[in-house]
Design an enzyme around this catalytic site. Structure first.
Site, PDB file in Angstrom:
ATOM      1  N   THR A  14       0.836  -1.203   0.000  1.00  0.00           N
ATOM      2  CA  THR A  14       0.000   0.000   0.000  1.00  0.00           C
ATOM      3  C   THR A  14       0.868   1.249   0.000  1.00  0.00           C
ATOM      4  O   THR A  14       0.594   2.221  -0.715  1.00  0.00           O
ATOM      5  CB  THR A  14      -0.942   0.011   1.208  1.00  0.00           C
ATOM      6  OG1 THR A  14      -1.619  -1.250   1.299  1.00  0.00           O
ATOM      7  CG2 THR A  14      -1.981   1.112   1.079  1.00  0.00           C
ATOM      8  N   ASP A  40       2.423   5.112   5.978  1.00  0.00           N
ATOM      9  CA  ASP A  40       2.898   3.736   5.983  1.00  0.00           C
ATOM     10  C   ASP A  40       1.707   2.796   6.056  1.00  0.00           C
ATOM     11  O   ASP A  40       0.601   3.189   6.447  1.00  0.00           O
ATOM     12  CB  ASP A  40       3.835   3.497   7.170  1.00  0.00           C
ATOM     13  CG  ASP A  40       4.833   2.372   6.925  1.00  0.00           C
ATOM     14  OD1 ASP A  40       4.653   1.619   5.938  1.00  0.00           O
ATOM     15  OD2 ASP A  40       5.789   2.237   7.709  1.00  0.00           O
ATOM     16  N   ALA A  48      -0.006  -1.174   7.186  1.00  0.00           N
ATOM     17  CA  ALA A  48      -0.109  -1.983   8.401  1.00  0.00           C
ATOM     18  C   ALA A  48      -0.548  -3.384   8.001  1.00  0.00           C
ATOM     19  O   ALA A  48      -1.255  -3.572   7.007  1.00  0.00           O
ATOM     20  CB  ALA A  48      -1.104  -1.379   9.384  1.00  0.00           C
ATOM     21  N   GLY A  62       5.451  -5.041  10.232  1.00  0.00           N
ATOM     22  CA  GLY A  62       6.709  -5.777  10.171  1.00  0.00           C
ATOM     23  C   GLY A  62       6.663  -7.027   9.342  1.00  0.00           C
ATOM     24  O   GLY A  62       7.618  -7.807   9.334  1.00  0.00           O
ATOM     25  N   GLU A  82      10.676   1.516  10.453  1.00  0.00           N
ATOM     26  CA  GLU A  82       9.346   2.100  10.334  1.00  0.00           C
ATOM     27  C   GLU A  82       8.949   2.815  11.620  1.00  0.00           C
ATOM     28  O   GLU A  82       8.397   3.921  11.594  1.00  0.00           O
ATOM     29  CB  GLU A  82       8.324   1.006  10.001  1.00  0.00           C
ATOM     30  CG  GLU A  82       8.446   0.478   8.584  1.00  0.00           C
ATOM     31  CD  GLU A  82       7.568  -0.726   8.319  1.00  0.00           C
ATOM     32  OE1 GLU A  82       7.296  -1.005   7.145  1.00  0.00           O
ATOM     33  OE2 GLU A  82       7.159  -1.404   9.287  1.00  0.00           O
TER      34      GLU A  82
END
Length: 232
Positions: free
Chosen positions: A30, A82, A84, A96, A104
């Site tokens: 994403t 960012d 998830a 992660g 991050e």
């Protein structure tokens, strides 16, 4: 369908970008949509600078002509965008899956705000179905993994804790040259407490629970995107 949702989230995220901003550029599918769209805006004359959270994102941003800096030169950022792997109604996250959780988290907490970009499948009632990554230093990693299991049990979490391998069946190394242990708990009843406890274990660098870091989630749908803010 999911890829379209991710793109819708990335498109909506561009509304939050302003001239002259210093941006954290996340890692994952994403976030990649966002970086590509941002590159188009930069090509059209938008003046921004980015701090990438991984070598992969850095390479993509350079390819697209997005000016880059680092946290030593630019220690205060405006927004980090960012993805998830999971997020709940309080905007607690598991991140992660790509192995970049440490960078991050450093970039996100250097920002005035973090905006999460996700497709609808990432929104969950209870975190934990996605394996929780824990980054550990290689020295004594087996002992560290045993301590992780012991600590997790105290917070009602049990399940396989496995070292992550790469595509060649050798230990996966993060950009910081650490190992990742993936914890398959199924459900995490107390993410806040577990995160604090895991980070007290010697050998643990950090874990993939992002608590009280994200201020907004942009969740892509088939028709557009929804905004989610943490519930009080």
């Amino acid at each position: 369908m999911s890829d379209a949702q991710k793109r819708h989230a990335a498109i909506r995220a561009l509304d939050f970008v302003e001239e002259g901003m210093k941006l954290g550029l996340g890692t994952g599918s994403t976030a990649e949509h966002f970086v590509r769209l941002l590159g188009e805006r930069v090509a059209d004359g938008l003046n921004v600078v980015g701090v990438p959270t991984s070598e992969r994102t850095a390479a993509l941003a350079e390819e697209l002509g997005i000016p880059l800096t680092n946290l030593d030169e630019t220690p205060e950022l405006d927004i980090t965008f960012d993805g998830a792997d999971e997020l709940d109604s309080q905007l607690r996250l598991i991140k992660g899956g790509g192995g970049a959780l440490l960078r991050e988290k450093i970039v996100a907490t250097a920002s005035k705000r973090m905006i999460v970009l996700a497709d609808a499948s990432k929104v969950v009632k209870t975190l934990g179905k996605f394996p929780l990554p824990v980054e550990v230093i290689p020295f004594g990693s087996r002992v560290t993994s045993m301590k992780i299991a012991e600590t997790a049990r105290a917070f009602g979490c049990e399940g396989p804790i496995e070292p992550r391998d790469d595509d060649y069946d050798v230990p996966f190394l993060t950009d910081s040259e650490n190992f990742i242990y993936d914890c398959q708990f199924g459900a995490i009843p107390d993410p806040d407490g577990l995160s604090r406890a895991l980070n007290l274990i010697p050998g643990v660098v950090d874990n993939g629970l992002f608590i009280s870091i994200a201020s907004l989630a942009i969740v892509g749908t088939d028709k557009g995107a929804d905004l989610i803010e943490p519930k009080p």
